[in-house]
Design an enzyme around this catalytic site. Structure first.
Site: not given
Lengths: 343, 343
Positions: B192, B233, B243-244
């Protein structure tokens, strides 16, 4: 086990690691230019392996020149090979050893020059393999039963004359039945972990789980890693360790999570002339290694890129350093000097 | 700026993020199945963006059923969309809001059901965009002049209704002339950072340098990063941040190197019903995301793979959390509750 690099009849033969694991193909280098190109372009990589390759490169370089192998030409061969990659010290160590042998042969009339150089290069290779086996067996004592190990990059048979440094420890520990699982960091951007370590460990039947580099911390935080074992490209006098980019991150995460962090490397990796890691040159490689994946560009055209190939792990993160002569513990300034002196 | 997701005339239109940066292509989803598939397969991703997409997915789902849109059918639509991805809480938050609106419209006779649901979904979208702009401006106050920022994954316009959370802070700080450079972690395995963040920042003319995830620590250790800004998230009651994958690692490195670590996320990301990060479900995705690169297999066949898509950063690593209502500081149990209550 596959042979990473070997010599036969005027040819340096090496497994082309750029093509693994899809293909097991060999390169044949007939002169030092071809060997230098193979090192630069990472057909062969790993600190001990490129030391062996450079020594053999000198052998075929001198041989290819025949009667033109003057002392000046010899120096030029050494200089070309030394200019291939800046960080791993074994390269310079092996070349220095070949230079000494060259001087000795010249001093004795030079009649056995070619044979002498080949002898020296094969000795470097044989000693590295023996060192790996020895440090593997010594290091295995550090590994607990049922260990879930984590390694970064490839410090295996493919990075050495055989058996491996970090993976030598893994192999010896696995032979003793201690290894439950090895997590292999994929090791961006060159994917030595995904392509080489996973391949090597699977060939030996050692259970291997591949992860992206950024997953190691998550696994450590969940208590799923019992020890980290990595190799080294250069170890400074104070115990600071230069190794593949990302090693520092793994070390910080290990310390934060109470996981022991072990470095396995032969004495030829010690650089006691360099005081601290801050003095170790860090190679920056081409941006395409980061922007392209599997040959396809995935990042936008024109984006800036940083691609340092190594980082420095300060000695305070290193639980122990295993070499073929024993296990160094802090303070490293003393323990490394003692092991380097062989006392 | 491109529109991440929008609604027009019975169609949810979304930028297909799987094809960036090579192509700017749009998907048209005419029912909730297509929207669910787009979320599951990451044509659209990012916690706020999938919340908006799910709300609009309910609108087209109800519309596609016409007279068959019974309360049971409505529940089935919501359930299908809720089952797409487990970690980001905005998805469940947006669906819960749509369920409430549905109940309200039903209670009032249901004559304005379709319009009411569309109104609600568009409100969620508009509020998210406004929240991003507001948190960007609030967060910019945290960024020093001449900052070299680091971000992980994509918490940008592409992850939200527009402007972005972490990249909203970057955008506002850049508008104030404070941003010298943004390091974008490439963010394996889905890239990403390389594909989306680099593209988005370059479109805005913000200087961007792409790095592999395992390089962030090296840059921090050399003093080349002034602050980290990431999205979230889901944020638990105590301030633990999901999170990621890789965010935890960045946070540990930031703390170790004295670099402030900021999280930017709307209040819809707060999950005060969840006590700590240990209670947040972590999605595990397909192994092919790790073993294949640019469509080509680069890891050996048969290797084990772990692919957790998120990790949890314990609150002790988080310097501050920026939302549209202000900046939360430790202790987060108090500051987040206060901001969530809007007092």
């Amino acid at each position: 086990m596959v042979e990473t690099v070997g010599y036969e009849d005027g040819v340096v033969r090496m497994l082309d690691q750029r093509r693994l694991p899809a293909e097991t193909a060999y390169l044949s280098c007939r002169d030092h230019h071809q060997v230098a190109e193979a090192i630069r372009d990472m057909a062969i990589r790993g600190a001990p392996a490129i030391g062996v390759a450079a020594a053999l490169g000198i052998v075929v370089g001198v041989r290819s020149l025949g009667a033109d192998a003057t002392p000046a030409a010899f120096d030029a061969i050494c200089d070309e090979l030394a200019a291939t990659r800046p960080t791993a010290v074994n390269l310079f160590w092996a070349i220095a050893r070949m230079r000494e042998r060259h001087a000795r042969e010249r001093a004795q009339g030079g009649t056995r020059l070619a044979e002498g150089l080949l002898e020296e290069a094969l000795a470097i290779q044989a000693e590295d393999l023996a060192a790996c086996r020895r440090m593997g067996d010594l290091g295995a004592a550090l590994i607990p039963d049922g260990a879930r190990l984590l390694t970064h990059c490839n410090a295996g048979a493919l990075a050495t004359a055989g058996y491996g440094t970090a993976l030598g420890v893994v192999r010896s520990a696995a032979r003793e039945g201690k290894v439950r699982l090895v997590y292999a960091d994929e090791t961006r951007p060159y994917l030595q972990g995904a392509r080489l370590t996973a391949w090597e460990l699977m060939q030996d039947g050692i259970p291997t789980t591949l992860i992206a580099d950024n997953m190691a911390g998550h696994l450590m935080a969940r208590g799923e890693v019992d020890a980290v074992v990595v190799g080294a490209d250069r170890i400074a006098r104070n115990g600071d360790v230069a190794n593949k980019i990302g090693t520092y991150t793994v070390a910080v995460l290990a310390k934060e999570n109470g996981v022991p962090f072990y470095v396995a490397a032969p004495v030829s990796t010690f650089d006691l002339a360099t005081a601290t890691g801050a003095d170790i040159p860090i190679e920056e490689r081409a941006p395409q290694e980061v922007t392209h994946h599997g040959g396809r560009r995935l990042a936008p055209e024109g984006v800036g890129v940083r691609n340092p190939a190594f980082d420095v792990t300060p000695h305070r993160y290193v639980t122990a350093i295993v070499c073929e002569r024993g296990i160094a513990r802090p303070p490293y300034t003393e323990s490394l000097a003692r092991l380097a002196a062989g006392v």
